[in-house]
Motif scaffolding. Sequence first.
Motif, PDB file in Angstrom:
ATOM      1  N   LEU A 104     -12.930  -6.652  34.043  1.00 14.14           N
ATOM      2  CA  LEU A 104     -11.803  -5.726  34.173  1.00 14.14           C
ATOM      3  C   LEU A 104     -10.834  -6.203  35.248  1.00 14.14           C
ATOM      4  N   ASP A 105     -11.315  -6.917  36.261  1.00 11.75           N
ATOM      5  CA  ASP A 105     -10.392  -7.522  37.219  1.00 11.75           C
ATOM      6  C   ASP A 105      -9.478  -8.520  36.522  1.00 11.75           C
ATOM      7  N   ALA A 106     -10.068  -9.307  35.608  1.00  9.30           N
ATOM      8  CA  ALA A 106      -9.392 -10.491  35.096  1.00  9.30           C
ATOM      9  C   ALA A 106      -8.544 -10.274  33.852  1.00  9.30           C
ATOM     10  N   HIS A 107      -8.726  -9.180  33.137  1.00 11.20           N
ATOM     11  CA  HIS A 107      -8.028  -9.038  31.855  1.00 11.20           C
ATOM     12  C   HIS A 107      -6.523  -9.153  32.047  1.00 11.20           C
ATOM     13  N   LEU A 108      -5.879  -9.943  31.204  1.00 11.82           N
ATOM     14  CA  LEU A 108      -4.473 -10.290  31.403  1.00 11.82           C
ATOM     15  C   LEU A 108      -3.507  -9.146  31.139  1.00 11.82           C
ATOM     16  N   GLN A 115      -2.484  -4.837  36.413  1.00  9.66           N
ATOM     17  CA  GLN A 115      -1.961  -3.487  36.604  1.00  9.66           C
ATOM     18  C   GLN A 115      -1.428  -3.262  38.011  1.00  9.66           C
ATOM     19  N   LEU A 116      -2.023  -3.931  39.012  1.00  2.88           N
ATOM     20  CA  LEU A 116      -1.459  -3.833  40.357  1.00  2.88           C
ATOM     21  C   LEU A 116      -0.062  -4.449  40.376  1.00  2.88           C
ATOM     22  N   ALA A 117       0.113  -5.579  39.688  1.00  2.00           N
ATOM     23  CA  ALA A 117       1.444  -6.187  39.598  1.00  2.00           C
ATOM     24  C   ALA A 117       2.431  -5.231  38.940  1.00  2.00           C
ATOM     25  N   ARG A 118       1.980  -4.525  37.902  1.00  2.00           N
ATOM     26  CA  ARG A 118       2.848  -3.559  37.222  1.00  2.00           C
ATOM     27  C   ARG A 118       3.259  -2.435  38.168  1.00  2.00           C
ATOM     28  N   VAL A 119       2.295  -1.878  38.891  1.00  3.36           N
ATOM     29  CA  VAL A 119       2.579  -0.768  39.803  1.00  3.36           C
ATOM     30  C   VAL A 119       3.529  -1.207  40.918  1.00  3.36           C
ATOM     31  N   MET A 120       3.345  -2.452  41.395  1.00  3.41           N
ATOM     32  CA  MET A 120       4.136  -2.941  42.527  1.00  3.41           C
ATOM     33  C   MET A 120       5.428  -3.642  42.099  1.00  3.41           C
ATOM     34  N   ASP A 121       5.634  -3.832  40.791  1.00  2.00           N
ATOM     35  CA  ASP A 121       6.792  -4.579  40.297  1.00  2.00           C
ATOM     36  C   ASP A 121       6.780  -6.035  40.772  1.00  2.00           C
ATOM     37  N   TRP A 122       5.592  -6.604  40.952  1.00  2.00           N
ATOM     38  CA  TRP A 122       5.490  -8.020  41.268  1.00  2.00           C
ATOM     39  C   TRP A 122       5.633  -8.830  39.985  1.00  2.00           C
ATOM     40  N   ALA A 123       6.210 -10.021  40.087  1.00  2.00           N
ATOM     41  CA  ALA A 123       6.438 -10.872  38.923  1.00  2.00           C
ATOM     42  C   ALA A 123       5.463 -12.043  38.945  1.00  2.00           C
ATOM     43  N   PRO A 124       4.452 -12.036  38.079  1.00  2.00           N
ATOM     44  CA  PRO A 124       3.525 -13.170  38.028  1.00  2.00           C
ATOM     45  C   PRO A 124       4.241 -14.438  37.575  1.00  2.00           C
ATOM     46  N   ASP A 125       3.820 -15.572  38.132  1.00  3.95           N
ATOM     47  CA  ASP A 125       4.279 -16.858  37.604  1.00  3.95           C
ATOM     48  C   ASP A 125       3.705 -17.028  36.200  1.00  3.95           C
ATOM     49  N   ILE A 126       4.508 -17.476  35.284  1.00  4.28           N
ATOM     50  CA  ILE A 126       4.052 -17.658  33.904  1.00  4.28           C
ATOM     51  C   ILE A 126       3.936 -19.159  33.594  1.00  4.28           C
ATOM     52  N   THR A 131       0.600 -17.542  29.828  1.00  3.31           N
ATOM     53  CA  THR A 131      -0.336 -16.744  30.621  1.00  3.31           C
ATOM     54  C   THR A 131       0.052 -16.788  32.090  1.00  3.31           C
ATOM     55  N   PRO A 132      -0.351 -15.784  32.874  1.00  8.90           N
ATOM     56  CA  PRO A 132      -0.050 -15.796  34.303  1.00  8.90           C
ATOM     57  C   PRO A 132      -0.745 -16.956  35.011  1.00  8.90           C
ATOM     58  N   ARG A 133      -0.066 -17.487  36.009  1.00  8.62           N
ATOM     59  CA  ARG A 133      -0.670 -18.543  36.825  1.00  8.62           C
ATOM     60  C   ARG A 133      -1.672 -17.926  37.777  1.00  8.62           C
ATOM     61  N   ARG A 134      -2.876 -18.506  37.809  1.00  7.48           N
ATOM     62  CA  ARG A 134      -3.956 -17.969  38.636  1.00  7.48           C
ATOM     63  C   ARG A 134      -4.694 -19.107  39.315  1.00  7.48           C
ATOM     64  N   TRP A 142      -4.098 -13.977  41.360  1.00  4.54           N
ATOM     65  CA  TRP A 142      -2.820 -14.111  40.653  1.00  4.54           C
ATOM     66  C   TRP A 142      -1.748 -14.600  41.622  1.00  4.54           C
ATOM     67  N   LEU A 143      -0.776 -15.334  41.082  1.00  5.08           N
ATOM     68  CA  LEU A 143       0.304 -15.916  41.869  1.00  5.08           C
ATOM     69  C   LEU A 143       1.646 -15.481  41.305  1.00  5.08           C
TER      70      LEU A 143
END
Length: 259
Positions: A104-108, A115-126, A131-134, A142-143
Motif C-alpha cells: 500500500l505504500d508503493a502502489h502508484l 496520495q501524499l503527493a496528491r494531498v500536498m500538490d507535489w509533482a512527482p518526476d515522471i 511511472t514516477p521516479r523512485r 518518491w522524487l
Amino acid sequence: MTTEIPRHELDAWLTTTLQPGHFRDYCPNGLQVEGRNRIRHIVTGVTASQALIEAAIAHEADTILVHHGWFWKNESPCILGPKHHRIATLLAADINLFAYHLPLDAHLEWGNNAQLARVMDWAPDIQPDGTPRRCGPDDLVWLGTPARECTVSELATDIAHRLKRKPLVIGDHDRVVRRLAWCTGAAQSMMDAAVAAGADCYVSGEVSEPTVHLARETGRAYISAGHHATERYGVQALGAAIEAQFGVRCTFVDIDNPV
C-alpha cells in the motif's frame, strides 16, 4: 439494496491490484483474520487497533482494511495481553481483517506516497515509461518537486496546514527546496537514498537519532511529518477504489495517533 460480495472475490482483487508477492515485507499481507464469507461494509483505517475494531463493530462492518495489521516479524508469537484482546474481539464479532503494508505504500495510484503527493500538490518526476521516479529499497522513496519553489520553512508550514500536524524540521530552514523526496511512515532510514538522488529536502513520517546527524552532515533538510499523519490517505483511496469496483460500502475511521 446493499451490495455484497464473497470474501474470496475481494481477496483475489486486492492480491491482483497490490501485488504483495513482489515485496520483502515485515508482516503478512492480505487476509490476516478470517471472518464472514460475505462482505457488505468495510471499515478502513491506518492501524488495526482495539479502538478501530470497536468502531467497526459500532458501524456494523463485517470487514476491516488497514495499512498496519498484525503478526510483525521479531515480535512474540504468543497471543497475550492487548494482542489477545484485539483478536478475541475480532473473532467474537466475526469480522475479517485485511492488511497491506509495503504494497500500500508503493502502489502508484492508491499508495501512501502517491496520495501524499496528491494531498500536498507535489509533482512527482515522471520517467520515460510514464511511472514516477523512485529510489531506495523496493523503490519506495518518491522524487519530485513541491507545488511551488519554496524554502524548507515554507514547505513545513504547508505540511502543517494540509496534514493538520506540526512537523519537526531538521536542517537549514532557509534552504530553497527545488528537489524533493518523500516516503511516508517510518522511512527515515532511507534518507541516504534521497540525498544520493539529489534531494534538497526529504520528508517522511518519523525521525530517529541518526537522521539528525545525516541531515546536518549532508547539508540537506529533513522533515518528520508524522507516521500516522502521512499514512491516512492510501487506505482511503483504496477504499474508494473498492467502492467503485464492487459497490461495497467503505467507511474510513481515523483513530488519531500523535506519532
